[in-house]
Design an enzyme around this catalytic site. Structure first.
Site, PDB file in Angstrom:
ATOM      1  N   GLU A 125      26.041  -1.406  68.606  1.00 47.67           N
ATOM      2  CA  GLU A 125      26.749  -1.685  69.859  1.00 47.67           C
ATOM      3  C   GLU A 125      25.948  -1.166  71.056  1.00 47.67           C
ATOM      4  O   GLU A 125      25.963  -1.791  72.125  1.00 47.67           O
ATOM      5  CB  GLU A 125      28.142  -1.079  69.807  1.00 47.67           C
ATOM      6  CG  GLU A 125      29.041  -1.796  68.802  1.00 47.67           C
ATOM      7  CD  GLU A 125      30.430  -1.217  68.707  1.00 47.67           C
ATOM      8  OE1 GLU A 125      31.413  -1.964  68.896  1.00 47.67           O
ATOM      9  OE2 GLU A 125      30.547   0.002  68.426  1.00 47.67           O
ATOM     10  N   GLU A 145      32.149  -1.410  60.482  1.00 49.12           N
ATOM     11  CA  GLU A 145      33.370  -0.669  60.799  1.00 49.12           C
ATOM     12  C   GLU A 145      34.541  -1.006  59.878  1.00 49.12           C
ATOM     13  O   GLU A 145      35.328  -0.137  59.512  1.00 49.12           O
ATOM     14  CB  GLU A 145      33.768  -0.915  62.266  1.00 49.12           C
ATOM     15  CG  GLU A 145      33.008  -0.068  63.276  1.00 49.12           C
ATOM     16  CD  GLU A 145      31.645  -0.621  63.635  1.00 49.12           C
ATOM     17  OE1 GLU A 145      31.017  -0.077  64.561  1.00 49.12           O
ATOM     18  OE2 GLU A 145      31.191  -1.595  62.989  1.00 49.12           O
TER      19      GLU A 145
END
Length: 270
Positions: A125, A145
């Protein structure tokens, strides 16, 4: 070449080795920001997050700096949020600027990710929040995730479907599958694919190409790209025009035209 290095944000773990969790170095108008927790693949805890945020603030506020490069020490970019610190510290966001002060930040200067090894979870990210990406051919990206009961909420689920073919991006998000740097480059996610250990040099070369042009035009162009993403054409022009119209009356615009007619390199002013 100016390679002044600054050590910042020491914590108990780093004081033992006299190393800082983030290192900064100036290289001819470029600030190289190095994540420096190699024993945990540069995982982001609160100390590292605050140190990255401080480095990004330096990049934004120092008029001698025109671009930044974000990289990692020890052969890896970043393994994401430090899960061991998470129960006590939570997600290592900084104010309203997101993970490590980057993923939700409003920036004006170009930032290039130089990726070696793993760029996964929050580390990926951080990469997606940068403007340009160089990567070694041994690097890889992933958003795992869902395998941890979490969500890629610092830009992964938002940005990735716009950077890769939609179904490939969704597969990465829903299955936690990694993407090799060579495949990322083939799909246009990576600007420069390099040999192992060469991503930083490629990022500095890209930064030099950016710095050859009008700093004001670069900043405004980057802003237009950022604020018009996802808008239809009419809305995009409505947002763009107030930003770009004043540029045509600047000294930089006049100098660019004059330098072109005189067949010489332009002498830009900040």
């Amino acid at each position: 070449m100016n390679t002044e290095t600054t050590r910042t944000a020491q914590t108990p773990e780093t004081k033992r080795t006299n190393e800082a969790v983030v290192l900064t170095a100036r290289r001819e108008g470029v600030l190289v920001i190095t994540l420096n927790r190699p024993h945990v693949r540069n995982a982001v805890d609160q100390a590292l997050a605050r140190a990255v945020d401080a480095a990004l603030t330096l990049l934004e506020t120092d008029p001698d700096l025109e671009a930044g490069v974000l990289t990692g020490a020890g052969g890896h970019f970043c393994s994401g949020m430090d899960l061991k610190a998470f129960p006590d510290e939570g997600v290592p966001r900084v104010a309203d600027r997101g993970l490590a002060g980057l993923t939700r930040a409003r920036r004006s200067k170009p930032l290039i990710a130089a990726v070696e090894g793993a760029a996964v979870a929050g580390g990926f990210e951080l990469v997606l929040a940068c403007d340009l990406i160089t990567a070694a051919d041994t690097a890889f990206f992933a958003l795992p995730e869902v395998a941890r009961g979490l969500i890629a909420s610092e830009g992964g689920a938002i940005r990735l479907p716009g950077r890769l073919p939609h179904h490939l991006a969704v597969e990465m998000l829903l299955t936690a599958s990694p993407l090799a740097a060579a495949d990322a480059a083939r799909h246009g996610l990576v600007n420069r694919l390099t040999g192992e250990g060469e991503a930083l040099d490629a990022a500095l070369a890209l930064a030099a190409r950016v710095r050859a042009h009008s700093p004001q035009a670069v900043r405004i162009t980057r802003q237009v790209v950022e604020v018009t993403r996802g808008l239809d054409a009419a809305a995009a022009f409505a947002v763009q025009d107030p930003l770009t119209a004043p540029v045509f009356d600047t000294a930089s615009a006049a100098e660019g035209a004059l330098a072109f007619s005189e067949k010489r390199p332009p002498a830009w002013t900040p």
